[in-house]
Design an enzyme around this catalytic site. Structure first.
Site, mmCIF file in Angstrom:
data_model
loop_
_atom_site.group_PDB
_atom_site.id
_atom_site.type_symbol
_atom_site.label_atom_id
_atom_site.label_comp_id
_atom_site.label_asym_id
_atom_site.label_seq_id
_atom_site.Cartn_x
_atom_site.Cartn_y
_atom_site.Cartn_z
ATOM 1 N N ARG A 1 30.320 24.672 47.972
ATOM 2 C CA ARG A 1 31.363 24.324 47.010
ATOM 3 C C ARG A 1 31.253 22.898 46.506
ATOM 4 N NH1 ARG A 1 36.688 27.566 47.084
ATOM 5 N NH2 ARG A 1 36.054 29.128 48.551
ATOM 6 N N ARG B 1 43.879 23.868 43.623
ATOM 7 C CA ARG B 1 42.589 24.526 43.908
ATOM 8 C C ARG B 1 41.724 24.569 42.651
ATOM 9 N NH1 ARG B 1 44.788 29.949 45.990
ATOM 10 N NH2 ARG B 1 42.622 30.641 46.035
ATOM 11 N N ARG C 1 48.529 38.455 43.903
ATOM 12 C CA ARG C 1 47.639 38.955 44.964
ATOM 13 C C ARG C 1 48.380 39.214 46.287
ATOM 14 N NH1 ARG C 1 42.303 35.869 46.520
ATOM 15 N NH2 ARG C 1 43.640 34.034 46.539
ATOM 16 N N ARG D 1 49.071 34.884 50.320
ATOM 17 C CA ARG D 1 48.488 33.668 50.892
ATOM 18 C C ARG D 1 49.350 32.462 50.566
ATOM 19 N NH1 ARG D 1 42.094 33.896 49.462
ATOM 20 N NH2 ARG D 1 42.474 31.695 49.044
ATOM 21 N N LYS E 1 35.330 36.790 43.530
ATOM 22 C CA LYS E 1 34.160 36.627 44.419
ATOM 23 C C LYS E 1 34.284 37.542 45.637
ATOM 24 C CE LYS E 1 34.964 32.203 45.083
ATOM 25 N NZ LYS E 1 36.175 32.032 44.243
HETATM 26 P P1 AP5 Z 1 39.453 37.796 44.885
HETATM 27 O O1 AP5 Z 1 38.340 38.763 44.941
HETATM 28 O O2 AP5 Z 1 40.211 37.493 46.118
HETATM 29 O O3 AP5 Z 1 38.952 36.455 44.175
HETATM 30 P P2 AP5 Z 1 38.197 35.195 44.776
HETATM 31 O O4 AP5 Z 1 37.324 34.642 43.718
HETATM 32 O O5 AP5 Z 1 37.561 35.565 46.084
HETATM 33 O O6 AP5 Z 1 39.445 34.255 44.969
HETATM 34 P P3 AP5 Z 1 39.900 33.351 46.184
HETATM 35 O O7 AP5 Z 1 41.284 32.877 45.849
HETATM 36 O O8 AP5 Z 1 39.750 34.049 47.509
HETATM 37 O O9 AP5 Z 1 38.867 32.217 46.100
HETATM 38 P P4 AP5 Z 1 38.944 30.819 46.611
HETATM 39 O O10 AP5 Z 1 37.577 30.400 46.357
HETATM 40 O O11 AP5 Z 1 40.001 29.934 46.083
HETATM 41 O O12 AP5 Z 1 39.438 31.036 48.138
HETATM 42 P P5 AP5 Z 1 38.658 31.100 49.511
HETATM 43 O O13 AP5 Z 1 39.276 32.100 50.348
HETATM 44 O O14 AP5 Z 1 37.193 31.147 49.294
HETATM 45 O O15 AP5 Z 1 40.456 38.317 43.738
HETATM 46 C C1 AP5 Z 1 41.665 37.626 43.463
HETATM 47 C C2 AP5 Z 1 42.747 38.659 43.058
HETATM 48 O O16 AP5 Z 1 42.337 39.269 41.818
HETATM 49 C C3 AP5 Z 1 42.930 39.814 44.061
HETATM 50 O O17 AP5 Z 1 44.281 40.192 44.097
HETATM 51 C C4 AP5 Z 1 42.093 40.952 43.474
HETATM 52 O O18 AP5 Z 1 42.597 42.235 43.844
HETATM 53 C C5 AP5 Z 1 42.235 40.688 41.973
HETATM 54 N N1 AP5 Z 1 41.070 41.106 41.186
HETATM 55 C C6 AP5 Z 1 39.751 40.994 41.540
HETATM 56 N N2 AP5 Z 1 38.975 41.454 40.550
HETATM 57 C C7 AP5 Z 1 39.808 41.848 39.545
HETATM 58 C C8 AP5 Z 1 39.599 42.409 38.242
HETATM 59 N N3 AP5 Z 1 38.377 42.656 37.775
HETATM 60 N N4 AP5 Z 1 40.682 42.667 37.467
HETATM 61 C C9 AP5 Z 1 41.950 42.425 37.947
HETATM 62 N N5 AP5 Z 1 42.217 41.905 39.170
HETATM 63 C C10 AP5 Z 1 41.153 41.608 39.959
HETATM 64 O O19 AP5 Z 1 38.956 29.629 50.094
HETATM 65 C C11 AP5 Z 1 40.253 29.284 50.536
HETATM 66 C C12 AP5 Z 1 40.244 27.868 51.080
HETATM 67 O O20 AP5 Z 1 39.326 27.766 52.187
HETATM 68 C C13 AP5 Z 1 39.785 26.771 50.114
HETATM 69 O O21 AP5 Z 1 40.824 26.345 49.254
HETATM 70 C C14 AP5 Z 1 39.346 25.682 51.100
HETATM 71 O O22 AP5 Z 1 40.466 25.036 51.663
HETATM 72 C C15 AP5 Z 1 38.672 26.498 52.192
HETATM 73 N N6 AP5 Z 1 37.229 26.694 51.896
HETATM 74 C C16 AP5 Z 1 36.618 27.863 51.586
HETATM 75 N N7 AP5 Z 1 35.292 27.658 51.367
HETATM 76 C C17 AP5 Z 1 35.080 26.334 51.554
HETATM 77 C C18 AP5 Z 1 33.920 25.499 51.447
HETATM 78 N N8 AP5 Z 1 32.712 25.997 51.110
HETATM 79 N N9 AP5 Z 1 34.071 24.183 51.688
HETATM 80 C C19 AP5 Z 1 35.256 23.662 52.039
HETATM 81 N N10 AP5 Z 1 36.398 24.389 52.127
HETATM 82 C C20 AP5 Z 1 36.316 25.711 51.895
#
Ligand code: AP5
Length: 213
Positions: free
Chosen positions: A88, A171, A127, A160, A13
């Site tokens: 979410r 998660r 990552r 992270r 994402k």
């Molecule tokens: P990346 O692009 O970082 O993937 P992502 O889907 O953004 O993954 P996240 O782990 O950031 O998502 P998440 O939803 O768990 O975390 P968030 O920060 O939102 O890619 C991942 C890896 O893959 C990278 O190394 C990248 O280089 C690689 N990659 C990408 N595309 C690729 C491809 N095509 N091929 C190979 N490799 C690839 O949330 C973190 C925390 O914040 C949550 O757990 C929660 O505590 C809080 N939070 C966030 N939003 C909310 C909400 N709405 N409500 C409540 N709590 C929230």
């Protein structure tokens, strides 16, 4: 234009939101990035959310909804927005719909990025992120960056704390229980488009842009 990027942790994402926002001149709004920034600054918000993030739990809705709706107000009508990681759960989705409806606006499109669980775990365990510009890198791909520093800005790279195997498992559990049901919520509103999230990053960006046309 209001677009949501959905998908499990590691689906890409953040990577795709950054690229598509650049291509289409949209704002990229990600609660995860805002929360990580707050934790880094040791602000009151950072202290409130840190524990939830480290456990792989969702931050309470009242905090997340307030932060995101305030940010949307700040952005105003000048630019379209990609929401990455919000909503979410059902409460957040309804709060967002209601807030937009009050301004005669609505979500235009929801893109759900699909990736197999084995690949999600592989991506998250390899990552690395830049402390300065937040760009993600992978230590397991052929174009593996030099892990001495960010190839983009030279900032320090780190892993992270919520990418530890046990937190990743939590998660994913939270995603399937709380967030995955929103796929049907948006499908029923005829706003959902599914995009295959495995393959090269550029190839997926092209698929995402086609899905938005
Ligand atoms: P990346 O692009 O970082 O993937 P992502 O889907 O953004 O993954 P996240 O782990 O950031 O998502 P998440 O939803 O768990 O975390 P968030 O920060 O939102 O890619 C991942 C890896 O893959 C990278 O190394 C990248 O280089 C690689 N990659 C990408 N595309 C690729 C491809 N095509 N091929 C190979 N490799 C690839 O949330 C973190 C925390 O914040 C949550 O757990 C929660 O505590 C809080 N939070 C966030 N939003 C909310 C909400 N709405 N409500 C409540 N709590 C929230």
């Amino acid at each position: 234009m209001y677009i949501i990027f959905m998908g499990p942790p590691g689906a890409g994402k953040g990577t795709q939101a950054e690229r598509v926002a650049g291509e289409l001149k949209l704002e990229h709004l990600a609660p995860g990035d805002l929360f990580r920034q707050a934790v880094k600054q040791e602000s009151d918000l950072g202290n409130e959310v840190q524990g939830y993030m480290e456990r792989g739990e969702l931050v309470p809705d009242e905090i997340t909804i307030r932060i995101i709706l305030d940010k949307l107000d700040d952005i105003g009508d000048e630019k379209g927005v990609i929401l990455d990681g919000f909503p979410r759960n059902y409460i957040q989705a309804v709060a967002l719909d209601e807030a937009l409806e009050k301004q005669n606006k609505a979500i235009d499109r929801v893109v759900n990025i699909q990736v197999e669980q084995k690949e999600l775990v592989r991506r998250l365990s390899s990552r690395w992120l830049c402390r300065e510009c937040q760009s993600p890198y992978s230590s397991s791909t052929a174009d593996n960056p030099c892990l001495d520093g960010c190839p983009g800005c030279g900032g320090e790279l780190y892993q992270r704390t919520d990418d530890k195997p046990e937190t990743v498992a939590r998660r994913l559990e939270v995603y399937y229980k709380e967030t995955a049901p929103l796929i049907d919520y948006y499908r029923n509103q005829c706003k959902l488009v599914e995009v295959e999230g495995e393959g090269g990053v550029e190839e997926i960006t092209a698929r995402m842009i086609r899905a938005l046309e």
